[in-house]
Enzyme design. Structure first.
Site: not given
Ligand code: PAF
Length: 283
Positions: A31, A34, A37, A61, A147, A153, A186
């Site tokens: 959420g 921006h 996304h 996380q 992204g 990640q 964010s």
């Molecule tokens: O990149 C993110 O916003 C988060 O790490 C994700 C991939 C949505 C997992 O919670």
């Protein structure tokens, strides 16, 4: 646009689409959407017939001293933005839906989290893999977009897809930047006006290092030290800045022709952690 927190509802919706041979794309988010996304949603839309966005601030996380409680939440605004991007469904589960009972299994990441953001954020990538694995099993998209800003990640999730045999294509969307170069995030909402003005210096340092390296420097450690000192003089606290192998994410001291590298940095401006990176194909 379907808005649901129910696993069975989103599952059945996607199943129906797939029965109609429609291609389903997915953008997982926490959420506080921006332009970064929105650019991912637009790219998914170009590749698929139906776009699903998930909005879930994943407690797994966040470390105990991190910003789970204060992470920006703006659900109505997010839904409006998704609607505008012609998103077909938004999945907004409660924590009790995603983690209903004690979990007996956990994720362990070998090597790929040893460097870059891994040491400073223990448990972070394990939490990301856990939730994205669950989301992939719930939604079962054909394509998912993430992204480039969170490139570690992306690489870890690419390994997850391969090693856990998910039938999902991962795509990486380019970093979207503000006019002054700051990578959109964010967490930029945490920056004070003064910090916001200083924040693009990380990107400028990475750009400077990239330029010097492209002009022939293959052992950039002194160059990097110099940029770290410059940033420290501007009151940044450095976590890391350096070159990393695109595949193994290990730090690299000497660049080799024909190889792809990630030039990445993580710094603190006040209490806010900023990350950024550039991809470099060494000539
Ligand atoms: O990149 C993110 O916003 C988060 O790490 C994700 C991939 C949505 C997992 O919670």
């Amino acid at each position: 646009m379907l808005v649901t927190g129910s696993i069975s509802e989103i599952r059945n919706t996607v199943k129906l689409w797939k029965r109609e041979k429609l291609k389903v794309g997915f953008v997982p988010t926490m959420g506080a959407l921006h332009d970064g996304h929105l650019s991912l949603i637009r790219q998914v839309r170009e590749h698929t017939d139906r776009v699903v966005v998930s909005i879930f601030v994943n407690p797994a996380q966040f470390g105990p001293n991190e910003d789970f409680e204060r992470y920006p939440r703006q659900i109505e605004k997010d839904l409006k933005m998704c609607r505008k991007q012609r998103t077909a469904a938004v999945f907004i589960p409660d924590t009790s839906i995603m983690y209903p009972e004690k979990q007996f299994l956990s994720i362990q990441i070998d090597k790929l989290a040893d460097h870059m953001c891994g040491p400073e954020r223990p448990g972070f990538f394990e939490g990301v893999v856990l939730v994205v694995n669950k989301l992939f099993n719930i939604i079962k998209p054909d394509i998912a977009f993430f992204g480039q800003k969170d490139i570690q990640q992306f690489q870890i999730l690419s390994s997850m897809v391969k090693e856990f045999n998910h039938e999902i294509e991962l795509q990486m969307g380019e970093i979207v930047r503000a006019n002054d170069g700051l990578a959109l995030s964010s967490r930029n909402a945490y920056l004070s006006n003064e910090e916001r003005l200083r924040a693009p210096s990380l990107y400028r340092s990475l750009q400077y290092i990239e330029k010097q390296v492209k002009s022939g420097i293959d052992e950039p450690s002194l160059l990097i030290e110099h940029q770290k000192n410059e940033l420290e003089a501007k009151d940044f606290k450095i976590d890391y800045i350096g070159f990393f192998s695109f595949e193994s994410l290990k730090p690299v001291q000497k660049l080799k022709s024909g190889h792809r590298y990630i030039l990445a940095g993580a710094v603190y401006v006040g209490d806010t952690r900023l990350i950024d990176n550039l991809l470099l194909d060494y000539p």
